[in-house]
Enzyme design. Structure first.
Site, PDB file in Angstrom:
ATOM      1  N   TYR A  61     -32.731 -19.341 -22.829  1.00 27.31           N
ATOM      2  CA  TYR A  61     -31.289 -19.233 -22.557  1.00 27.31           C
ATOM      3  C   TYR A  61     -30.687 -20.617 -22.302  1.00 27.31           C
ATOM      4  O   TYR A  61     -29.629 -20.937 -22.841  1.00 27.31           O
ATOM      5  CB  TYR A  61     -31.085 -18.299 -21.358  1.00 27.31           C
ATOM      6  CG  TYR A  61     -29.634 -17.957 -21.062  1.00 27.31           C
ATOM      7  CD1 TYR A  61     -28.935 -17.053 -21.861  1.00 27.31           C
ATOM      8  CD2 TYR A  61     -28.977 -18.516 -19.971  1.00 27.31           C
ATOM      9  CE1 TYR A  61     -27.605 -16.727 -21.578  1.00 27.31           C
ATOM     10  CE2 TYR A  61     -27.659 -18.198 -19.681  1.00 27.31           C
ATOM     11  CZ  TYR A  61     -26.981 -17.294 -20.489  1.00 27.31           C
ATOM     12  OH  TYR A  61     -25.665 -16.983 -20.198  1.00 27.31           O
ATOM     13  N   LYS A  93     -27.846 -22.166 -24.746  1.00 27.91           N
ATOM     14  CA  LYS A  93     -26.505 -22.530 -24.266  1.00 27.91           C
ATOM     15  C   LYS A  93     -26.285 -24.048 -24.401  1.00 27.91           C
ATOM     16  O   LYS A  93     -25.157 -24.494 -24.627  1.00 27.91           O
ATOM     17  CB  LYS A  93     -26.298 -22.054 -22.834  1.00 27.91           C
ATOM     18  CG  LYS A  93     -26.226 -20.516 -22.698  1.00 27.91           C
ATOM     19  CD  LYS A  93     -25.125 -19.900 -23.554  1.00 27.91           C
ATOM     20  CE  LYS A  93     -24.863 -18.438 -23.195  1.00 27.91           C
ATOM     21  NZ  LYS A  93     -23.849 -17.809 -24.071  1.00 27.91           N
TER      22      LYS A  93
HETATM   23  N1  LIG Z   1     -22.454 -13.044 -16.382  1.00 30.79           N
HETATM   24  C1  LIG Z   1     -22.798 -14.304 -16.113  1.00 30.79           C
HETATM   25  O1  LIG Z   1     -23.211 -14.650 -15.000  1.00 30.79           O
HETATM   26  C2  LIG Z   1     -22.677 -15.361 -17.180  1.00 30.79           C
HETATM   27  C3  LIG Z   1     -22.787 -16.707 -16.803  1.00 30.79           C
HETATM   28  C4  LIG Z   1     -22.697 -17.695 -17.783  1.00 30.79           C
HETATM   29  C5  LIG Z   1     -22.487 -17.342 -19.103  1.00 30.79           C
HETATM   30  N2  LIG Z   1     -22.389 -16.031 -19.432  1.00 30.79           N
HETATM   31  C6  LIG Z   1     -22.166 -15.719 -20.835  1.00 30.79           C
HETATM   32  O2  LIG Z   1     -20.968 -14.987 -20.950  1.00 30.79           O
HETATM   33  C7  LIG Z   1     -21.049 -14.108 -22.076  1.00 30.79           C
HETATM   34  C8  LIG Z   1     -20.688 -12.690 -21.662  1.00 30.79           C
HETATM   35  O3  LIG Z   1     -21.579 -12.298 -20.643  1.00 30.79           O
HETATM   36  P1  LIG Z   1     -21.358 -11.005 -19.750  1.00 30.79           P
HETATM   37  O4  LIG Z   1     -21.984 -11.298 -18.464  1.00 30.79           O
HETATM   38  O5  LIG Z   1     -19.952 -10.560 -19.818  1.00 30.79           O
HETATM   39  O6  LIG Z   1     -22.325  -9.982 -20.534  1.00 30.79           O
HETATM   40  P2  LIG Z   1     -22.262  -8.417 -20.812  1.00 30.79           P
HETATM   41  O7  LIG Z   1     -23.665  -8.010 -21.100  1.00 30.79           O
HETATM   42  O8  LIG Z   1     -21.494  -7.698 -19.757  1.00 30.79           O
HETATM   43  O9  LIG Z   1     -21.417  -8.364 -22.170  1.00 30.79           O
HETATM   44  C9  LIG Z   1     -21.927  -8.901 -23.355  1.00 30.79           C
HETATM   45  C10 LIG Z   1     -21.433  -8.047 -24.505  1.00 30.79           C
HETATM   46  O10 LIG Z   1     -21.937  -8.643 -25.715  1.00 30.79           O
HETATM   47  C11 LIG Z   1     -22.324  -7.592 -26.582  1.00 30.79           C
HETATM   48  N3  LIG Z   1     -23.310  -8.081 -27.537  1.00 30.79           N
HETATM   49  C12 LIG Z   1     -24.616  -8.389 -27.296  1.00 30.79           C
HETATM   50  N4  LIG Z   1     -25.214  -8.740 -28.441  1.00 30.79           N
HETATM   51  C13 LIG Z   1     -24.272  -8.686 -29.417  1.00 30.79           C
HETATM   52  C14 LIG Z   1     -24.291  -8.918 -30.804  1.00 30.79           C
HETATM   53  N5  LIG Z   1     -25.422  -9.275 -31.438  1.00 30.79           N
HETATM   54  N6  LIG Z   1     -23.147  -8.773 -31.493  1.00 30.79           N
HETATM   55  C15 LIG Z   1     -22.009  -8.381 -30.887  1.00 30.79           C
HETATM   56  N7  LIG Z   1     -21.940  -8.111 -29.568  1.00 30.79           N
HETATM   57  C16 LIG Z   1     -23.068  -8.267 -28.851  1.00 30.79           C
HETATM   58  C17 LIG Z   1     -22.916  -6.533 -25.666  1.00 30.79           C
HETATM   59  O11 LIG Z   1     -22.935  -5.257 -26.282  1.00 30.79           O
HETATM   60  C18 LIG Z   1     -21.956  -6.611 -24.484  1.00 30.79           C
HETATM   61  O12 LIG Z   1     -20.891  -5.688 -24.612  1.00 30.79           O
HETATM   62  C19 LIG Z   1     -22.451 -14.291 -22.640  1.00 30.79           C
HETATM   63  O13 LIG Z   1     -22.416 -15.247 -23.675  1.00 30.79           O
HETATM   64  C20 LIG Z   1     -23.227 -14.843 -21.461  1.00 30.79           C
HETATM   65  O14 LIG Z   1     -24.363 -15.572 -21.862  1.00 30.79           O
HETATM   66  C21 LIG Z   1     -22.468 -15.037 -18.516  1.00 30.79           C
END
Ligand SMILES: NC(=O)c1ccc[n+]([C@@H]2O[C@H](COP(=O)([O-])OP(=O)(O)OC[C@H]3O[C@@H](n4cnc5c(N)ncnc54)[C@H](O)[C@@H]3O)[C@@H](O)[C@H]2O)c1
Length: 257
Positions: free
Chosen positions: A156, A160
């Site tokens: 990861y 990123k």
């Molecule tokens: N939540 C955190 O703490 C956090 C921190 C830093 C970065 N992020 C990043 O933010 C983004 C969103 O994270 P989140 O926490 O809202 O996650 P989440 O799991 O709530 O939502 C992610 C969504 O992406 C969809 N998804 C997954 N694989 C996919 C694909 N191949 N094609 C299309 N859609 C797909 C999933 O179905 C889901 O609805 C991600 O890129 C994550 O890495 C999250």
């Protein structure tokens, strides 16, 4: 709301949950027509139902961002439906846990396929539509994992980190087309993505896992999906007109200490 996105078409990937859903609701409330991209059609539709119930414009598009064919069809459908693509928020992502000694090859490949290749494929498909529209804005979702070595997140962190490098390269390549490209590095936000990890961090106890995580944040709490969505809205809007290639941390001070 100020209508900052009025007349714009925004594609938001992974908008069936978490940060992406919050962004879809916010962009729509600001006047954008939002294409809600998600691999889970039912989740995308739920987001659309919320937006339309609030008087906004949105459509659900089932797409796997790691598949070139699926992405091309989804972006072209959006442009055909609404005539343009002005904004792309490459938010879809998956986690992968383990150090390099433990991560499986399959997990590594999946993590790069969704987080990195997905960003490339969606951008590649959207750029011609943005050029036709005379410019646009792309926001890539990175993470604090691109800025600090988070233990047991090797794939990861690497993925990123690649999103950050890709953002800079895209910004340099696309500036002359009037397309700005920036990245957000969110700190921990409580979403379905993070819940199992927070639980594991507390050896099965979610509250203990949350407490351990919050201890790393000078601000004394985790972020909310809405807080990250507001950064994405700013970077997508004309208010950020002199910003491209910027890597913006929204992390409660986590990487400042
Ligand atoms: N939540 C955190 O703490 C956090 C921190 C830093 C970065 N992020 C990043 O933010 C983004 C969103 O994270 P989140 O926490 O809202 O996650 P989440 O799991 O709530 O939502 C992610 C969504 O992406 C969809 N998804 C997954 N694989 C996919 C694909 N191949 N094609 C299309 N859609 C797909 C999933 O179905 C889901 O609805 C991600 O890129 C994550 O890495 C999250």
């Amino acid at each position: 709301m100020s209508g900052r996105m009025r007349g714009r078409t925004a594609v938001i990937t992974g908008a069936g949950s978490g940060i992406g859903r919050a962004a879809a609701e916010l962009f729509a409330a600001e006047g954008a027509a939002v294409a809600v991209f998600d691999v889970r059609q039912d989740a995308a539709q739920e987001t659309v139902d919320k937006i339309t119930a609030a008087g906004g414009t949105a459509m659900a598009v089932a797409v796997d961002v790691s598949s070139a064919e699926s992405v091309q069809a989804a972006i072209d459908r959006t442009a055909a439906e609404w005539g343009a693509v002005h904004v792309l928020y490459n938010n879809a992502g998956v986690n992968s846990t383990g150090s390099v000694a433990e991560a499986t090859e399959e997990d590594w490949d999946r993590c790069f396929a969704v987080n990195v290749k997905g960003t490339f494929l969606c951008s590649r498909a959207a750029v011609p539509h943005m050029r036709k529209a005379g410019g646009g804005a792309i926001v890539n979702q990175a993470s604090v994992a691109a800025l600090a070595g988070i233990p047991n997140f090797a794939a990861y962190c690497a993925a990123k980190g690649a999103v950050v490098s890709l953002t800079r390269s895209m910004a340099a390549d696309l500036a002359s087309d009037g397309i700005r490209v920036n990245a957000i590095c969110p700190g921990t936000v409580f979403t379905p993505l993070m819940e199992p990890l927070l639980r594991a961090r507390g050896d099965g106890d979610l509250e203990a896992g949350l407490a351990k995580t919050v201890a790393k944040y000078p601000i004394g709490r985790l972020g909310t999906p809405e807080e990250i969505a507001r950064v994405a809205l700013f970077l997508s809007s004309d208010e950020a007109s002199f910003m491209t290639g910027s890597i913006v941390a929204s992390d409660g001070g986590m990487t400042a200490v």
